[in-house]
Write an enzyme that holds these catalytic residues in place. Sequence first.
Site, mmCIF file in Angstrom:
data_model
loop_
_atom_site.group_PDB
_atom_site.id
_atom_site.type_symbol
_atom_site.label_atom_id
_atom_site.label_comp_id
_atom_site.label_asym_id
_atom_site.label_seq_id
_atom_site.Cartn_x
_atom_site.Cartn_y
_atom_site.Cartn_z
ATOM 1 N NE ARG A 1 72.026 50.123 16.832
ATOM 2 C CZ ARG A 1 70.923 50.195 16.167
ATOM 3 N NH1 ARG A 1 70.909 50.770 15.074
ATOM 4 N NH2 ARG A 1 69.705 49.948 17.007
ATOM 5 C CD GLU B 1 73.125 57.887 16.635
ATOM 6 O OE1 GLU B 1 71.694 57.649 17.018
ATOM 7 O OE2 GLU B 1 73.381 57.218 15.928
ATOM 8 C CG HIS C 1 69.523 56.327 14.535
ATOM 9 N ND1 HIS C 1 70.462 56.044 15.472
ATOM 10 C CD2 HIS C 1 68.809 55.309 14.331
ATOM 11 C CE1 HIS C 1 70.292 54.515 15.733
ATOM 12 N NE2 HIS C 1 69.558 54.110 14.646
#
Length: 344
Positions: free
Chosen positions: A260, A289, A309
């Site tokens: 993360r 994001e 991601h």
Amino acid sequence: MNILFTAEYDEALIEEVKQLGDVHIQGWAKGIGKLSEKELIPLVDNVEVIVTSYDDITKAIIDAAPKLELIFCTRATPVNVDVDYAQEKGIKVLFTPGRNSDSTAELTIGLMLSIARKIPFAYKQLKKGNYTASSNKGNRAKEGLKRDVVWGVGPQSPYVVFKGIELKGRTLGIIGYGSIGRRVAAIARGFGMRILVFDPYVSNVDVDTLITEKVGIEELLIESDFISVHLKVSKETENFINKSSFAKMKDSAYFINCSRAAVVDEEDLIEALRTKQIAGAGLDVFSTEPIPESHPFIQELDNVVITPHIAGATTDVLTNHTKMIIQELDRFKKEEPLLYEYKQ
């Protein structure tokens, strides 16, 4: 058993799910996307089970489902579920720990290889037409010599420009030795790497071998050639890697993050890459994001490999969590103890 099913799934296994109840497939499971609270409320009136990946299961959703007994979130942590309120109402919350551990571990190693061997940079230059020939001239050998295939010799040849380092013999520091960290270590051992581990919640007995050792964070930062973070976000881990951490690393070290973004101070990382305080980074997660198109990782820095991601984005992950859903729904139906109940 009425089941609202909005999670991704393995199509080859969905019939097994349907054998356990009346399944109503909606949202992301149909490719529609994440459902809003307004869209979800009319769907939950008569359901006993909600199986979701990304929909926000809020207090309002729970209150709109008077028969709800079980919320199954196909993620490593059910961050999109109001767990406290669900448990207060006597509703069990399940999750799927480990479903994407192999997927994430493999991408971690992929980023290590990519930045160490400069693979994306070489690919990009070839696609732009650099280091290529104007025609297919072939490689004819001079008399008395065997055919050679060298792309160029000199300081600007790809053999020099894209010269990297091997993983073999290097030290990998793993911060967080849970399901993913352990898998990363297992793969890295196959490359012949030495492993250092920092995790205050794991004993030395579970870590120490001839090539794997539990150490303090400072020793890990100082000695590692690659540092890979595998932490959950908490008050203790937020910005765990920061300016002070980068200052302790080798200037030849590479930093990898597939966990993360919140566990790293992104501005400090940018500065460390900008000043060449560390050699480079491989990143799958970012503080915002989708990542802004003007971000230094995209527009400025040439020593970072980034992916959007996708660490958990494999078809195998869908198979894993669909199997976990089937197993748990079967146990729930039989009133057997559940394996993946989430506890705060």
